[in-house]
Design a protein around this motif. Structure first.
Motif, short mmCIF file in Angstrom:
data_model
loop_
_atom_site.label_atom_id
_atom_site.label_comp_id
_atom_site.label_asym_id
_atom_site.label_seq_id
_atom_site.Cartn_x
_atom_site.Cartn_y
_atom_site.Cartn_z
N LEU A 14 0.58 -1.23 -0.09
CA LEU A 14 -0.13 -0.18 0.34
C LEU A 14 0.54 1.03 -0.04
N TRP A 15 0.58 2.47 -0.80
CA TRP A 15 1.25 3.77 -1.23
C TRP A 15 0.69 4.73 0.33
N ASP A 16 1.39 4.92 0.72
CA ASP A 16 1.32 5.65 1.69
C ASP A 16 1.87 6.37 2.82
N ALA A 17 1.65 7.89 1.75
CA ALA A 17 2.18 8.93 2.40
C ALA A 17 1.47 9.67 3.72
N GLY A 18 1.00 9.43 3.93
CA GLY A 18 0.34 9.84 5.16
C GLY A 18 -1.25 10.09 5.26
N GLN A 19 -1.96 9.80 4.05
CA GLN A 19 -3.13 9.60 3.62
C GLN A 19 -3.75 8.67 4.58
N PHE A 20 -3.68 7.67 4.80
CA PHE A 20 -4.64 6.68 5.60
C PHE A 20 -3.63 6.28 6.92
N LEU A 21 -2.64 6.21 7.61
CA LEU A 21 -2.35 6.26 8.47
C LEU A 21 -1.39 7.35 9.02
N ASN A 22 -2.54 7.77 10.29
CA ASN A 22 -1.87 9.12 10.84
C ASN A 22 -0.62 9.10 11.43
N ARG A 23 0.24 9.41 11.31
CA ARG A 23 1.88 8.99 11.99
C ARG A 23 2.44 9.67 12.51
N ASN A 24 1.63 11.45 13.02
CA ASN A 24 0.98 11.07 14.39
C ASN A 24 0.90 10.58 15.62
#
Length: 656
Positions: A429-439
């Motif tokens: 899965l390409w996730d640039a922050g749009q799926f898993l909130n890294r904060n």
């Protein structure tokens, strides 16, 4: 574990079938076929690869020690004649992923379909990497990209994501992912030629992240990322210098990581592209880089002699010509530890919402099925594993709400994961922050994540919403069930089941809500969402159906500059789907001259909170000065509203 009773010849095979699965639980059946001498007393043993456990079983006595399970005979089924079978079943629990046991043993002998002497080697889980390229790539499923981070230009946090931490990688592992793809852009950290030395601090930061991931039992696919368009694409014009830099970079990466375990793999470079070339020339240049990469890594010593190497097609494209070109390269290498990689963001008009593709329709499905089938037939069917190194949809982002209709997006996600399983492809899965909130380390949409995590099909309906008028009598409304091979089990409103007959009926695949049920669910009929239901099927993620009250949106006259023109809008509970733009003579207006339906967000967008429809400067710059343009806004309720704009001298006048 020793045999319960000695047999001169032992042999068995096992059928394992997950009957149904739901978040956190499942039901499975096991049938053991005795291929050897008759058995009097049996013990079937397996090891869970992902920490699952048996919660309740039948037709056997179950004991569990750590990840190991033993199912022993009961008094009435202790004997199994040659050629006969015994079956038992259980309910189990799982978290993250629910993989099959990697092997079963009957009285200590591996059930691999052969007959011979008893096996005495104890059952242990296989290494995470597997013994072959196919096994290793299968063990990487599912995978997750740490996108827009170490690949970002200007520093790890320059594109809005925080630094990668151990906690992030632990969270990724806990959510069922078995590998990460680690995109890294190196150019800003490389010195001048001829050595092109990578900044040691950069190399050690990459190594630190790799170490953390491996400690979390995550496989890692490390690559060369945006360098592909920053300098590698200049290979045709500056061949020798670009090739020397590419070789210097991979020489350093290979040397730094040569002693790492096999759970680390390398990817040649991301989305290879070459300026000013046609496809055939691009294929040849891509092969040249892939061969140079292969030679450098294989000759660098340590564990790199048989490390998994991943080779991309030109542009990581899934068209047949690109697959054939890479297949020829891999065949020429004759190296068993090679995988192919492509990327998949779906049918482009649907992926960005242009040309009226607002639904997951037959055309979108055909593009998906065709791409994955080609990858399977070209590679997987010939013993070459495939990693879909990036997948999602373009233009989906939490900062760009509304580009995709939620239910149609979930249908796409459900279908991608299904067809990948069917074709033996590993998805990253390409996730640039749009799926898993890294904060916060929380999913921005937990329900969406459940579709990523599901390992079975889920049922859907033809649309995920039922729109009702703001006043007047409410009529029955129907949706079509997409069962996807499952059984429809009913509708729920929260914890309360709806009554079949009184609240809904099912005729074939037609699900009809009664007028009485819709009237009750609509309540005071305030504009917007009135109720949310669940359609439950025999497996997979429950499908959400939203009951919405809406009336035709109302647009008002407006005047403003092209730099910030907005149409005052009362949405009245409705949601924007797309926008057509035409001149008075019927020709298309806007940047996309080949279609009247312009691209959502880049040309137009709603602002529901502000009560406005925004026409972007990019769209307004493309319309002819002084010529009226008729806009037709399409809404998901089925309503359409027309509006006329005229741009003249940097000022836009809009008329409802």
């Amino acid at each position: 574990m020793g045999a319960v009773s000695a047999q001169a010849a032992q042999g068995c095979s096992v059928d394992y079938w997950v009957q149904s699965q739901w978040p956190g639980g499942f039901t499975a059946d096991v049938t053991v076929h005795n291929l050897g001498d008759p058995i009097d007393g049996w013990d079937v043993e397996w090891v869970w690869p992902e920490g699952q456990s048996v919660t309740h079983g039948w037709n056997a006595d179950f004991t569990t020690t750590a990840e190991r399970v033993n199912a022993k005979n009961l008094s009435y089924n202790r004997t199994i004649a040659t050629g006969a079978s015994v079956s038992f079943g259980f309910n189990g629990s799982w978290a993250g992923v629910n993989r099959e046991p990697f092997e079963f043993r009957l009285n200590g002998r591996v059930c691999d379909g052969t007959v011979g002497e008893p096996t005495t080697t104890p059952t242990t889980p296989p290494p995470a990497g597997g013994d072959s390229a196919m096994e290793q790539v299968a063990a990487m499923q599912p995978s997750w990209n740490v996108g827009n981070t170490l690949d970002a230009l200007g520093g790890e946090t320059a594109w809005g994501n925080p630094l990668i931490t151990e906690a992030l990688l632990a969270r990724v592992k806990s959510q069922g992912f078995n590998s990460i793809r680690l995109p890294v852009t190196w150019d800003e950290y490389m010195g001048p030629g001829p050595d092109h030395t990578v900044d040691p601090a950069r190399m050690e930061r990459v190594a630190q992240v790799v170490d953390w991931a491996l400690e979390q039992d995550l496989q890692v696919l490390l690559n060369v990322h945006h360098d592909s368009w920053m300098w590698i694409d200049d290979l045709p014009a500056d061949h020798d210098a670009v090739l020397a830099k590419f070789e210097a970079l991979w020489t350093q990466i290979a040397d730094r990581f040569k002693d790492y375990p096999p759970e680390l793999s390398f990817e040649s470079n991301n989305e290879p592209q070459f300026a000013g070339t046609e496809a055939a020339e691009g294929d040849a240049l891509n092969e040249e880089l892939n061969l140079a990469f292969h030679e450098i890594v294989r000759g660098s010593g340590g564990n790199n002699g048989d490390r998994l190497l991943v080779l991309p097609t030109l542009h990581t494209n899934g068209d047949q010509a690109r697959l054939d070109a890479l297949k020829a390269t891999i065949d020429g290498l004759d190296d068993p530890m090679i995988a192919a990689t492509i990327h998949f963001y779906g049918f482009w008009p649907f992926s960005v919402n242009i040309a009226g593709f607002t639904r997951y329709n037959a055309e979108v499905e055909a593009d998906l099925v065709g791409t994955f089938q080609r990858a399977h037939d070209t590679f997987v069917d010939n013993g070459i594993p495939v990693i879909v190194g990036e997948w999602a949809v373009l233009n989906y982002d939490h900062n760009r709400p509304g580009v995709h209709q939620p239910g149609e997006l979930l249908k796409f996600f459900e279908a991608v994961t299904h067809h990948a399983r069917e074709n033996g492809l590993t998805l990253s899965l390409w996730d640039a922050g749009q799926f898993l909130n890294r904060n916060t380390l929380q999913w921005r949409d937990q329900h969406m994540y459940e579709y990523f995590a599901s390992e079975t099909r889920s049922g859907t309906t033809s649309f995920d919403s039922v729109y009702l008028p703001g006043d007047g009598a409410i009529a029955p409304s129907s949706l079509t069930l997409n069962r996807n091979g499952l059984q429809f089990e009913g509708l729920w409103h929260g914890d309360e089941p709806l009554a079949e007959g009184a609240d809904y009926t099912v005729s074939g695949d037609t699900l009809t809500f009664t007028a009485a049920a819709l009237t009750r669910l609509a309540g005071d009929r305030d504009h917007g969402v009135n109720a949310q239901l669940e359609a439950r099927f025999s497996d997979g993620v429950p499908w959400r159906i939203t009951i919405i009250t809406s009336d035709t949106p109302v647009l008002s006259d407006a005047t403003g500059p092209t730099s910030s023109f907005a149409i005052p809008t009362r949405f009245n509970g409705d949601t924007l789907a797309t926008m057509e733009a035409r001149y008075a003579d019927g020709t298309n207006a806007g940047p996309a001259t080949w279609t009247p339906f312009q691209e959502f967000w880049s040309n137009f967008r709603p602002d529901y909170d502000a009560g406005a429809l925004i026409l972007t400067p990019e769209f307004l710059a493309s319309v002819t000065d002084g010529q009226p343009v008729t806009l037709t806004f399409h809404f998901y309720s089925g309503a359409t509203v027309s509006y006329t704009i005229t741009e003249s001298g940097g000022t836009v006048t809009g008329t409802a």
